[in-house]
Design a protein around this motif. Sequence first.
Motif, PDB file in Angstrom:
ATOM      1  N   LYS A 351      49.294  36.891  53.773  1.00  0.00           N
ATOM      2  CA  LYS A 351      50.258  37.255  52.737  1.00  0.00           C
ATOM      3  C   LYS A 351      49.659  37.045  51.349  1.00  0.00           C
ATOM      4  O   LYS A 351      49.884  37.844  50.432  1.00  0.00           O
ATOM      5  N   MET A 352      48.885  35.971  51.189  1.00  0.00           N
ATOM      6  CA  MET A 352      48.208  35.729  49.898  1.00  0.00           C
ATOM      7  C   MET A 352      47.238  36.864  49.575  1.00  0.00           C
ATOM      8  O   MET A 352      47.123  37.287  48.413  1.00  0.00           O
ATOM      9  N   GLU A 353      46.538  37.370  50.589  1.00  0.00           N
ATOM     10  CA  GLU A 353      45.609  38.486  50.368  1.00  0.00           C
ATOM     11  C   GLU A 353      46.363  39.722  49.877  1.00  0.00           C
ATOM     12  O   GLU A 353      45.920  40.402  48.933  1.00  0.00           O
ATOM     13  N   THR A 354      47.481  40.008  50.508  1.00  0.00           N
ATOM     14  CA  THR A 354      48.278  41.175  50.104  1.00  0.00           C
ATOM     15  C   THR A 354      48.775  41.024  48.671  1.00  0.00           C
ATOM     16  O   THR A 354      48.727  41.976  47.873  1.00  0.00           O
ATOM     17  N   GLU A 355      49.238  39.847  48.319  1.00  0.00           N
ATOM     18  CA  GLU A 355      49.733  39.619  46.951  1.00  0.00           C
ATOM     19  C   GLU A 355      48.626  39.800  45.926  1.00  0.00           C
ATOM     20  O   GLU A 355      48.863  40.330  44.826  1.00  0.00           O
ATOM     21  N   LEU A 356      47.404  39.386  46.261  1.00  0.00           N
ATOM     22  CA  LEU A 356      46.281  39.578  45.352  1.00  0.00           C
ATOM     23  C   LEU A 356      45.992  41.061  45.160  1.00  0.00           C
ATOM     24  O   LEU A 356      45.801  41.524  44.029  1.00  0.00           O
ATOM     25  N   LEU A 357      45.987  41.829  46.250  1.00  0.00           N
ATOM     26  CA  LEU A 357      45.759  43.274  46.145  1.00  0.00           C
ATOM     27  C   LEU A 357      46.849  43.950  45.330  1.00  0.00           C
ATOM     28  O   LEU A 357      46.568  44.850  44.523  1.00  0.00           O
ATOM     29  N   GLU A 358      48.077  43.536  45.533  1.00  0.00           N
ATOM     30  CA  GLU A 358      49.189  44.120  44.771  1.00  0.00           C
ATOM     31  C   GLU A 358      48.991  43.890  43.273  1.00  0.00           C
ATOM     32  O   GLU A 358      49.284  44.774  42.456  1.00  0.00           O
ATOM     33  N   THR A 359      48.490  42.734  42.910  1.00  0.00           N
ATOM     34  CA  THR A 359      48.233  42.442  41.500  1.00  0.00           C
ATOM     35  C   THR A 359      47.121  43.334  40.951  1.00  0.00           C
ATOM     36  O   THR A 359      47.224  43.872  39.839  1.00  0.00           O
ATOM     37  N   ILE A 360      46.064  43.508  41.723  1.00  0.00           N
ATOM     38  CA  ILE A 360      44.941  44.352  41.300  1.00  0.00           C
ATOM     39  C   ILE A 360      45.418  45.772  41.024  1.00  0.00           C
ATOM     40  O   ILE A 360      45.049  46.379  40.010  1.00  0.00           O
ATOM     41  N   VAL A 361      46.245  46.299  41.913  1.00  0.00           N
ATOM     42  CA  VAL A 361      46.732  47.674  41.762  1.00  0.00           C
ATOM     43  C   VAL A 361      47.769  47.777  40.648  1.00  0.00           C
ATOM     44  O   VAL A 361      47.695  48.648  39.778  1.00  0.00           O
ATOM     45  N   PRO A 377      41.406  43.878  55.475  1.00  0.00           N
ATOM     46  CA  PRO A 377      41.784  45.277  55.745  1.00  0.00           C
ATOM     47  C   PRO A 377      42.602  45.470  57.017  1.00  0.00           C
ATOM     48  O   PRO A 377      42.963  46.603  57.333  1.00  0.00           O
ATOM     49  N   LEU A 378      42.893  44.405  57.749  1.00  0.00           N
ATOM     50  CA  LEU A 378      43.588  44.566  59.028  1.00  0.00           C
ATOM     51  C   LEU A 378      45.039  44.977  58.855  1.00  0.00           C
ATOM     52  O   LEU A 378      45.592  45.678  59.695  1.00  0.00           O
ATOM     53  N   ARG A 379      45.666  44.568  57.765  1.00  0.00           N
ATOM     54  CA  ARG A 379      47.050  44.958  57.509  1.00  0.00           C
ATOM     55  C   ARG A 379      47.112  46.392  56.995  1.00  0.00           C
ATOM     56  O   ARG A 379      46.373  46.767  56.083  1.00  0.00           O
ATOM     57  N   GLU A 380      48.044  47.160  57.538  1.00  0.00           N
ATOM     58  CA  GLU A 380      48.192  48.549  57.097  1.00  0.00           C
ATOM     59  C   GLU A 380      48.531  48.637  55.612  1.00  0.00           C
ATOM     60  O   GLU A 380      48.001  49.476  54.887  1.00  0.00           O
ATOM     61  N   GLU A 381      49.401  47.751  55.137  1.00  0.00           N
ATOM     62  CA  GLU A 381      49.764  47.785  53.717  1.00  0.00           C
ATOM     63  C   GLU A 381      48.565  47.459  52.838  1.00  0.00           C
ATOM     64  O   GLU A 381      48.408  47.995  51.738  1.00  0.00           O
ATOM     65  N   ASN A 382      47.666  46.596  53.323  1.00  0.00           N
ATOM     66  CA  ASN A 382      46.453  46.292  52.568  1.00  0.00           C
ATOM     67  C   ASN A 382      45.535  47.504  52.482  1.00  0.00           C
ATOM     68  O   ASN A 382      44.939  47.774  51.443  1.00  0.00           O
ATOM     69  N   ARG A 383      45.427  48.238  53.574  1.00  0.00           N
ATOM     70  CA  ARG A 383      44.561  49.427  53.564  1.00  0.00           C
ATOM     71  C   ARG A 383      45.084  50.470  52.585  1.00  0.00           C
ATOM     72  O   ARG A 383      44.309  51.140  51.895  1.00  0.00           O
ATOM     73  N   SER A 384      46.399  50.607  52.493  1.00  0.00           N
ATOM     74  CA  SER A 384      46.978  51.537  51.510  1.00  0.00           C
ATOM     75  C   SER A 384      46.691  51.072  50.082  1.00  0.00           C
ATOM     76  O   SER A 384      46.340  51.877  49.208  1.00  0.00           O
ATOM     77  N   LEU A 385      46.814  49.787  49.844  1.00  0.00           N
ATOM     78  CA  LEU A 385      46.535  49.243  48.514  1.00  0.00           C
ATOM     79  C   LEU A 385      45.063  49.408  48.137  1.00  0.00           C
ATOM     80  O   LEU A 385      44.738  49.696  46.981  1.00  0.00           O
ATOM     81  N   LEU A 386      44.188  49.231  49.117  1.00  0.00           N
ATOM     82  CA  LEU A 386      42.762  49.372  48.857  1.00  0.00           C
ATOM     83  C   LEU A 386      42.425  50.784  48.392  1.00  0.00           C
ATOM     84  O   LEU A 386      41.570  50.974  47.507  1.00  0.00           O
ATOM     85  N   LYS A 387      43.064  51.787  48.951  1.00  0.00           N
ATOM     86  CA  LYS A 387      42.820  53.176  48.542  1.00  0.00           C
ATOM     87  C   LYS A 387      43.172  53.384  47.070  1.00  0.00           C
ATOM     88  O   LYS A 387      42.539  54.180  46.372  1.00  0.00           O
ATOM     89  N   GLU A 388      44.187  52.669  46.611  1.00  0.00           N
ATOM     90  CA  GLU A 388      44.583  52.775  45.203  1.00  0.00           C
ATOM     91  C   GLU A 388      43.666  51.966  44.296  1.00  0.00           C
ATOM     92  O   GLU A 388      43.510  52.276  43.112  1.00  0.00           O
TER      93      GLU A 388
END
Length: 463
Positions: A351-361, A377-388
Amino acid sequence: MINYTDGNTLVCGLIGNPVRHTMSPMIHNTLADMTDINLVYVPFEVAPDGVKNAVRGAYDLGIRGLNVTVPYKSDVIPYLKYTDPLAEAVGAVNTLVRDEALGGFRGYNTDMTGLYRAMQEEGIELEGETVVILGAGGVARPTAHLCVNKGARKVYILNRTLEKAEEIADEIDSDTVVAMDINRYREILETEEHFFAIQCTSVGLFPDVNSAVIEDEEFYRHVHAALDVVYKPLETKFLKLAAAAGAKTFSGLKMLLYQGIDAYEFWNADRDVKISKDQADRIYRSLILEVTGSRNIILEGFMGSGKTTVSQLLSDKLDLDLMDTDEAIETTEGRSISDIFAEDGEEAFRKMETELLETIVKDHWRDMVISLGGGLPLREENRSLLKEAGKVIYLKASPETVYERIKGDTTRPLLQCEDPLSKIKELQAARSDLYDAAADLVIDTDGKSPEEITQDILNGLGI
């Protein structure tokens, strides 16, 4: 902070139609930040019948300066208080400079001066040079004027519609300039051993990336240097053909950069602002990342794939900020990844990883090399954020390579077991398809040094 505004903020901008995809705000707002000048730059889309009111209204609003792009580079001239002779000669203005004494704007053409600075940056001197210009449109005209003004020995203007090339030649009125039907290009090869070729058409512009206005390899054997005013893609087919024949090549992205820098220096002449090569290079790297869709370069892969070493090499080579997501989380939490796993569990860490990606985007962080934790990258929501967030590079390594690189490393919580190699194989089997799904580019790292992997990434991104 870029674009901080208050009652003293100077405003500059761009008028044209369309202007929504312009990269000029990136150039000028970064320059303002670099030079510590309270200035913002914004695009203004002007309707075809609104040019006169736009120019006069901009002056009345106190706007410091404007760039002008298609289709208004000629249309603005009647509404200026002064037009530089060079701009007047080519009938095109792309930079307006506020003049309180005149009560309006002065007009200049920094497309020409920017092009010349880009050439000089690449070691091209026009004096005594033979130049072949492909095309006779809006960019070809100032290019031909520039070549003649800087002392070119001969300037050939090749175009499918001969009359347009002849118009430019007649306008310049010099024995130096020769207008030709582009189908007669072989006549030049019979008399000119080497020349500098400048591609001024839209051929090769994305998505038409597999075309060049001339594709004959014999033509390119005579080219010692080549410039394509198209910069998306960075390496057009024209440039690829020239490079394959041994020519020095460069894209029009540096022309875009230096026309902007020249305009910025005009607007801040009262402060005697001069942009250094180092500052220009930093902005150029940002432009490259923008053109290639790589706002950030993001490295993913299994533990031991080389992300840490390669990310540092990329950061150093491109002068970009470096972020390791594991280290960023450790810093934020004030404890190690091992402690987070032990105290809160893996799900809390993910969850911390996802929150960090959300901040970056969300906050539009850019110009970074980001090294991802192996499981991010294992979480689907993380992979979507990475594309952005940027371009994702998958550093692929065999289980045996990974084992050799990390055996004995006690900081890997998932590998504290009796048979680490079997665990690596199990984890890779579960993750490989997800890494592939997230990746824009896959680099096989087996048997390669970090330097070789770094170069493969740069080549893959077209940098």
